[in-house]
Design an enzyme around this catalytic site. Structure first.
Site, PDB file in Angstrom:
ATOM      1  N   SER A  62       0.863  -1.181   0.000  1.00  0.00           N
ATOM      2  CA  SER A  62       0.000   0.000   0.000  1.00  0.00           C
ATOM      3  C   SER A  62       0.898   1.229   0.000  1.00  0.00           C
ATOM      4  O   SER A  62       2.083   1.136   0.343  1.00  0.00           O
ATOM      5  CB  SER A  62      -0.868  -0.002   1.261  1.00  0.00           C
ATOM      6  OG  SER A  62      -1.450   1.258   1.523  1.00  0.00           O
ATOM      7  N   TYR A 114      -1.896  -0.512  10.679  1.00  0.00           N
ATOM      8  CA  TYR A 114      -1.931  -0.824   9.246  1.00  0.00           C
ATOM      9  C   TYR A 114      -0.658  -0.342   8.561  1.00  0.00           C
ATOM     10  O   TYR A 114      -0.039  -1.061   7.763  1.00  0.00           O
ATOM     11  CB  TYR A 114      -3.161  -0.174   8.618  1.00  0.00           C
ATOM     12  CG  TYR A 114      -3.293  -0.402   7.125  1.00  0.00           C
ATOM     13  CD1 TYR A 114      -3.717  -1.627   6.629  1.00  0.00           C
ATOM     14  CD2 TYR A 114      -3.005   0.617   6.220  1.00  0.00           C
ATOM     15  CE1 TYR A 114      -3.835  -1.833   5.260  1.00  0.00           C
ATOM     16  CE2 TYR A 114      -3.119   0.419   4.853  1.00  0.00           C
ATOM     17  CZ  TYR A 114      -3.540  -0.802   4.383  1.00  0.00           C
ATOM     18  OH  TYR A 114      -3.661  -1.017   3.028  1.00  0.00           O
TER      19      TYR A 114
END
Length: 251
Positions: free
Chosen positions: A136, A149
């Site tokens: 990501s 995350y």
């Protein structure tokens, strides 16, 4: 480009980015095994697109190892490993308990490690291979309100870079794809959570994520799939240990 006969594994392949990558690989002739936790979307994808579904949770070491071994026994050694399975959920650090932290790490980082480790058992000794982890933009920068995350996705990029160094000069390359906000069910769920938490409209909640991408739109799953396909194509052999950003601009 032809991937005819090459066995590919895609975790989290029943929907979203994973399904888009699986379909792209299959369209180029690859024999594609898709895994996930729920049988219904896997079976549906298998029927629609000629994929081979296999229920396996990437957080369960024994079950995942067994599932990948069965796939290899049925369809031959893996040539392509796409470690895609992941969860995306934000939480402020002072609201992050150990259970939440471990849940994020177990799926995003431990899951990538377990998937790649199991895949390499059959990939070693072959004359060509591609390992791609879906990270990501949070693997390249800090994502506000999502420390767990962000840490997990940084870990994925670090894992890929270390493996690329370990295997430099060999036939297997290791790279990470780092998308911004992608038009998937994850964005829809996060928008609903933001809407509820902040008292915003659905459009306003979605815009908070959309506007984070420099080109002010959601990335499409096909854009991520095409990047994965390029890494499996001719001329990509010198691309190794890279974290390729797919977000519409420089972060």
């Amino acid at each position: 480009m032809s991937l005819t006969g090459k066995h590919a594994l895609v975790t989290g392949g029943g929907s979203g980015i994973g399904l888009a990558i699986a379909r792209a690989l299959a369209a180029e002739g690859a024999v594609v095994t898709i895994t996930g936790r729920r049988s219904a979307p896997l079976d549906r994808a298998g029927e629609l697109y000629g994929l081979h579904p296999l229920v396996a949770d990437v957080t369960d070491e024994t079950a995942l190892d067994g599932a990948i071994d069965r796939a290899v026994a049925a369809r031959g050694p893996l040539a392509i490993c796409i470690a895609n399975a992941g969860i995306a959920e934000g939480r402020a650090l002072h609201k992050t308990d150990m259970a939440f932290w471990r849940s994020i790490m177990a799926t995003n980082l431990d899951g990538a490690f377990l998937t790649i480790r199991a895949a390499l058992r059959s990939m070693r000794g072959e004359d060509w291979g591609r390992v791609i982890a879906v990270s990501s933009v949070a693997g390249l920068k800090g994502l506000k309100g999502a420390s767990a995350y962000t840490a997990s996705k940084h870990g994925v990029v670090g894992l890929i870079r270390a493996l690329a160094a370990d295997h430099a000069g060999g036939p297997i390359t290791f790279n990470a794809l780092c998308p911004g906000y992608v038009d998937t069910d994850i964005v829809s769920r996060n928008a609903a959570a933001i809407q509820s938490r902040a008292g915003l409209s659905a459009a306003q909640a979605t815009a908070l994520m959309t506007d984070t991408n420099p080109h002010k739109r959601l990335v499409t799953v096909s854009e991520v799939a095409e990047a994965a396909l390029w890494l499996c194509g001719p001329g990509s052999g010198s691309v190794n240990g890279q974290a390729i950003e797919i977000s519409g601009g420089q972060i």
